[in-house]
Motif scaffolding. Structure first.
Motif, mmCIF file in Angstrom:
data_model
loop_
_atom_site.group_PDB
_atom_site.id
_atom_site.type_symbol
_atom_site.label_atom_id
_atom_site.label_comp_id
_atom_site.label_asym_id
_atom_site.label_seq_id
_atom_site.Cartn_x
_atom_site.Cartn_y
_atom_site.Cartn_z
ATOM 1 N N VAL A 53 0.868 -1.182 0.000
ATOM 2 C CA VAL A 53 0.000 0.000 0.000
ATOM 3 C C VAL A 53 0.902 1.228 0.000
ATOM 4 N N ALA A 54 0.733 2.089 -0.989
ATOM 5 C CA ALA A 54 1.580 3.280 -1.087
ATOM 6 C C ALA A 54 0.721 4.509 -1.312
ATOM 7 N N PRO A 55 1.044 5.614 -0.657
ATOM 8 C CA PRO A 55 0.268 6.849 -0.888
ATOM 9 C C PRO A 55 0.499 7.386 -2.288
ATOM 10 N N ILE A 56 -0.529 8.009 -2.842
ATOM 11 C CA ILE A 56 -0.437 8.684 -4.137
ATOM 12 C C ILE A 56 -0.324 10.173 -3.857
ATOM 13 N N GLU A 57 0.745 10.760 -4.290
ATOM 14 C CA GLU A 57 0.986 12.170 -3.989
ATOM 15 C C GLU A 57 0.288 13.048 -5.010
ATOM 16 N N ASP A 58 -0.964 13.367 -4.755
ATOM 17 C CA ASP A 58 -1.685 14.235 -5.700
ATOM 18 C C ASP A 58 -2.526 15.292 -5.003
ATOM 19 N N ALA A 59 -2.149 15.621 -3.759
ATOM 20 C CA ALA A 59 -2.836 16.690 -3.025
ATOM 21 C C ALA A 59 -4.344 16.561 -3.124
ATOM 22 N N PRO A 60 -4.934 15.535 -2.509
ATOM 23 C CA PRO A 60 -6.374 15.320 -2.642
ATOM 24 C C PRO A 60 -7.181 16.449 -2.024
#
Length: 797
Positions: free
Chosen positions: A433-440
C-alpha cells in the motif's frame, strides 16, 4: 535506589565533523544521531540550507525545521519610519493567532491607522570589577566616570557601529558593575557590544595597573546586571534594545463592526485586568504582544531567546467621546536588521518584504513589530469581552482515552477484507500500500475539522494498492481513496468557532443552534449511504470497496474508487463555464433517478439518515438565519449588497408560511451538497458520479436542483434556461408531476438554499476564502429574481 555512576565510567562521545560546515559533515552527524538514538529522523534527510552559510549561526549543524509563515494584515502605519500599508510575515504554529492579528489590523486600518515612533535605541553590557574593600570600589567608580571619552575612542577602534552614549557605575558592596550603554545603528548589537566592552575593559586594566587607582582583585565581562535575555525592571525603565511606541484611535462604529464589541467593554476589561496584573506581580501591563514578537523574530532571524525581555510591554486604553484610544510601549525590544540570523536567505527575504533591509531598517522593524503587537492586543481583548476567546479554543471533551486510527492503520489489514469481499476473491492478499501524492481535495467539513483534534487521522487519502487473488498470481494494482470521517460534534465545534470569530449577533446566537445546523450524524450518515444496496443510489456513487466503522476508536471509514482519467468536470467548482448544457442535463438526470427511487419513502429516509428539518424547527431558528444575513451583509457587501439583503430578509419574514408549504410537498432523499465540489461525470457516457454525501437528508427533490443551478449557471441566466432545466428534472423524476407545483417547490427550495447553506458558505468565507462564491452568490440572487418575476407574472395572469 539510584545507581551511582563513578567518575570516568562513561566515555564522552565525540560528534563527527566538529567545526566543519559541509554537507558531508552534516550527513555524518545525522548518521551518528540515528545510531545514537535509534530514531529514523527521515525529516532531516535533506536540508535546503547550505551548511557553508551557517558559520557563526550554529554549530554541529544537522538539519532544519520549517515553521509555517502566515501573512497578517495589512496594517496602515503613520510612523516615523514605517508608513503606508504593511503586511507582516508571522512564523507560528498557533492556530487563530494570525487571523486575530489580521482582525486587529483591519480595525486599526479602517479607523485611520497606527502612529508609531522609536523613542530610543540602546544596548547594554555590564562588566563587573571586584575590589578588596568598599573604599577602593567607590574610588574606582568615581575615577571611571571621567574616562568616557577615552573609552569611546577605544570602542571606535574595534566597532564602527557601536557608539557609547552612557557610562553608569553601579556599586554593590565591593563590586562595581559598569553599565556600558551603546547605540548600535541597524544591529541589535549584543555581540558587537560584547567585543567593544571587552576592548574597553582591557584598557581600564592597563590604566589601573599604571596609575594610583586601586586595582581590582577580579573582573568579568558580565555579571547579570545588563539583563541579557532576561526580563528586568531596570531595562523597562532605562531601556535595553529599542524603546518604541504605537498608538491608534478607533471610532465606535469600527469597534462594533470589526471587533464585534464596544469601546466601553474593552475599557472595562482593561481596568479590571490592570488590578489583576498588579496582584499577579506582572511588570507593566500587556495581553499577548509576545505572540507577534516571537513570530516576527522567527521569521526575520532575530535572536529568539530575546523574546523574553522584548515581550515586556505597557498596554493601555482610554475611552473618550465614544472613541477608543489604545497605546502600546515596548521598552526593551531587542532587534536588528543586520547580523545574526538576519543574513540567512528566508529570513532576509522576510525582512525585505517588510522593507527593513536598508538604512533605518532596524527602527522601521521596531515600529512594525509594535504596531502589529498592538493590533493583537486589541483583537484579543475584543475576543475576551465578546466571548470569542473561549469559543475559539473549545475542543471535544472525552472521558476516556481513544485509540484513534493512525496513518499506518490505513494499510493491508484494513483493506484486504474489503477488497476480498468486493472483488469476490476470498484468498486475496494485499502485498503493498503506497500513498499517491496528488494533493487530494477534502470536503469543506473535513477541512474544517482539520483545525481541531490534530492527533486524530481524518481526511481523504489516495492510495495505490498492490494485490493478488491467490498465491502465484500476477500482482495487480488498484488506485483507491480512503476517506476517514470526523465526528459530527467535532464538525459542530469547528463551525461554532468560525461563528464565534465572526463576532456580533452571529457569535451570540450560533451556540444556541449549533447542534441543529445540519451537522448531526455526518460521521454515520455517509457510511450509511455507501452501505446502501439501493440500485439507483449505487448507480451514482463511486465504486465502493467497503465501509469500516469502530465507534470505540471513533473510526468511520469509506474505501472507494479513485476518480481519475475516466471522469470529467471533477473539482470544477471555480469553473462554471466548463459545465455545458449537456453536462448539466446529465447531472440532473443522474440525481433525478435517486430522487425518483426514494420519493414518498419519507419515514424510511428518516429512520436511515436521522431527523430532518421541519417547518417548526426552521421557524424556531429564525434568529440564527437573521444573524447570518446581518453578518453577510456587513462583511461581504461586495457579494450581498443592501438591496439583496433586504430581499432575503423579506423571504425570511415569510419563512413560517412557505416552509410549511414546502414540508407538505412530496420529499425524497437529497444529496444536499449537490455542486461541482462533490460531483463529476464519467467520460464514456456522461453518467453522474456523486460523492461526499455527509449532508444527505430528507427534502424536496428540487433542493439539489436549486443548488446545482446556482453553481453552474451564470448571473446572466435567463428564465428560459431555468425553465428548461426545471422541466428536464421534473420529467426525469416522474411523469405526471404538475409543472406549476414543481416550480413552486423549486422556488421554495431556492429560498431555503439562499437562507441557510449560502449563508454558511459566507460565514466560512469570512475566514477562509471561497472563490466560487464570486459567481455562486450573484447567480443565486439572479435565480431568485427570475422566480420573483415568474410569480409576479402568474399573479398578473
Amino acid at each position: 535506589m539510584t545507581e551511582t555512576i563513578e567518575p570516568g565510567a562513561v566515555e564522552y562521545p565525540a560528534l563527527p565533523g566538529r567545526g566543519e560546515y559541509t554537507e558531508e559533515a552534516r550527513r555524518a552527524r545525522l548518521e551518528w544521531l540515528r545510531a545514537a538514538t535509534g530514531a529514523a529522523l527521515g525529516s532531516l534527510e535533506t536540508s535546503t540550507i547550505d551548511p557553508r552559510s551557517l558559520t557563526g549561526n550554529v554549530e554541529n549543524f544537522v538539519g532544519g525545521i520549517e515553521i509555517p509563515i502566515g501573512l497578517a494584515g495589512p496594517l496602515l502605519f503613520d510612523g516615523q519610519r514605517a508608513r503606508g500599508l504593511v503586511t507582516a510575515p508571522l512564523a507560528t504554529t498557533e492556530g487563530a493567532m494570525v487571523a486575530s492579528v489580521s482582525r486587529g489590523a483591519k480595525a486599526i486600518t479602517l479607523a485611520g491607522g497606527v502612529a508609531s515612533r522609536v523613542i530610543s535605541q540602546r544596548m547594554t553590557r555590564a562588566p563587573v570589577f571586584e575590589f578588596a574593600g568598599l573604599g577602593e570600589a567607590a574610588e574606582f567608580a568615581r575615577w571611571v566616570v571621567g574616562r568616557k571619552d577615552a573609552l569611546d575612542r577605544q570602542i571606535a577602534a574595534v566597532s564602527t557601529h557601536s557608539r557609547l552614549v552612557e557610562l553608569d557605575p553601579v556599586q554593590l558592596g565591593r563590586s562595581v558593575h559598569l553599565r556600558f550603554v551603546y547605540e548600535t545603528a541597524e544591529a541589535a548589537g549584543q555581540n558587537m557590544t560584547t567585543v567593544a566592552t571587552w576592548r574597553a575593559c582591557r584598557w581600564i586594566h592597563d590604566q589601573l595597573a599604571a596609575g594610583s587607582v586601586p586595582v581590582p582583585v577580579w573582573s568579568a565581562i558580565e555579571a547579570n546586571l545588563s539583563g541579557d535575555k532576561k526580563f528586568t525592571r531596570l531595562n523597562m525603565i532605562a531601556g535595553r534594545g529599542t524603546r518604541v511606541v504605537a498608538e491608534c484611535v478607533l471610532d465606535e462604529a469600527t469597534v462594533r463592526r470589526v471587533l464585534k464589541t464596544t469601546p466601553g467593554a474593552i475599557d472595562r476589561l482593561y481596568r479590571i485586568s490592570v488590578v489583576a496584573a498588579q496582584q499577579a506581580g506582572m511588570a507593566g501591563h500587556d495581553i499577548d504582544a509576545a505572540n507577534v514578537i516571537a513570530a516576527l523574530f522567527v521569521a526575520t532571524g532575530q535572536d529568539i531567546a530575546c523574546v523574553h525581555e522584548s515581550g515586556a510591554g505597557l498596554f493601555s486604553v482610554d475611552v473618550s467621546g465614544g472613541e477608543l484610544r489604545a497605546t502600546l510601549v515596548l521598552p526593551s525590544l531587542v532587534t536588528g536588521a543586520v547580523g545574526g540570523g538576519t543574513g540567512l536567505a528566508p529570513q532576509r527575504d522576510c525582512l525585505e518584504a517588510l522593507g527593513c533591509t536598508g538604512e533605518g531598517g532596524a527602527a522601521r522593524f521596531a515600529e512594525i513589530t509594535c504596531g502589529f503587537a498592538l493590533a493583537l492586543n486589541l483583537s484579543t481583548m475584543a475576543a475576551i469581552t465578546s466571548g470569542q476567546f473561549a469559543d475559539a479554543h473549545e475542543r471535544l471533551g472525552r472521558g476516556r482515552r481513544v485509540n484513534w486510527l493512525r496513518p499506518e492503520d490505513l494499510g493491508p489489514a484494513l483493506l484486504r477484507p474489503m477488497l476480498a469481499a468486493s472483488l469476490d476473491a476470498p484468498g486475496l492478499d494485499v502485498t503493498a500500500v503506497a500513498p499517491i501524492e496528488d494533493a487530494p481535495r477534502s470536503s469543506l467539513i473535513t477541512e474544517l475539522t482539520s483545525r481541531g483534534e490534530r492527533r486524530k487521522t481524518t481526511g481523504v487519502f489516495p492510495l495505490r494498492v498492490t494485490w493478488v487473488r491467490r498465491d502465484g498470481d500476477d500482482p495487480k494494482q488498484t488506485d483507491l481513496v480512503v476517506k476517514v470521517k470526523p465526528l459530527d460534534q467535532e464538525v459542530a465545534i469547528e463551525a461554532a468557532k468560525l461563528a464565534s470569530l465572526c463576532g456580533g449577533r452571529l457569535a451570540e446566537v450560533y451556540p444556541r443552534w449549533r447542534d441543529a445546523t445540519g451537522f448531526g450524524g455526518v460521521h454515520t450518515r455517509e457510511p450509511a449511504v455507501y452501505r446502501s444496496a439501493d440500485p439507483a443510489l449505487r448507480a451514482v456513487l463511486p465504486e465502493t470497496y467497503g465501509v469500516f466503522e469502530d465507534p470505540a476508536r471513533e473510526a468511520h471509514v469509506i474505501v472507494m474508487e479513485r476518480l481519475g482519467t475516466g471522469v470529467i468536470l471533477k473539482d470544477t467548482v471555480d469553473e462554471p463555464e466548463a459545465w455545458r448544457p449537456r453536462h448539466i442535463a446529465a447531472a440532473l438526470r443522474g440525481i433525478a433517478s435517486v430522487h425518483a427511487a426514494w420519493l414518498g419513502r419519507e419515514e424510511e429516509v428518516r429512520g436511515w439518515l436521522g431527523a430532518a428539518r421541519t417547518a417548526e424547527s426552521m421557524t424556531a431558528m429564525r434568529e440564527l438565519w437573521s444573524a447570518h444575513l446581518e453578518h453577510s451583509a456587513a462583511e461581504h457587501p461586495d457579494l450581498l449588497d443592501a438591496c439583496a439583503a433586504r430581499r432575503l430578509e423579506d423571504v425570511l419574514d415569510g419563512l413560517p408560511d412557505w416552509w410549511r408549504r414546502m414540508e407538505a410537498m412530496p420529499r425524497t432523499l437529497v444529496h444536499n451538497d449537490f455542486n461541482p465540489r462533490n460531483i463529476a461525470l464519467r467520460a464514456a457516457d456522461l453518467s453522474l458520479v456523486a460523492y461526499d454525501w455527509e449532508l444527505a437528508t430528507l427534502h424536496v427533490p428540487q433542493r439539489d436542483l436549486a443548488e446545482l443551478l446556482a453553481f453552474v449557471l451564470s448571473p446572466e441566466a435567463s428564465e428560459a434556461d431555468v425553465t428548461a432545466y426545471l422541466d428536464l428534472h421534473r420529467e426525469a423524476v416522474g411523469a405526471g408531476i404538475d409543472p406549476a407545483a414543481w416550480r413552486d417547490g423549486y422556488r421554495l427550495a431556492l429560498w431555503d438554499f439562499a437562507l441557510t447553506r449560502l449563508q454558511m458558505y459566507l460565514m466560512v468565507h469570512t475566514h477562509r476564502e471561497l472563490p466560487f462564491l464570486r459567481h455562486v452568490v450573484p447567480t443565486a440572487l439572479r435565480l431568485i429574481e427570475i422566480e420573483d418575476a415568474v410569480e409576479e407574472a402568474g399573479r398578473a395572469g
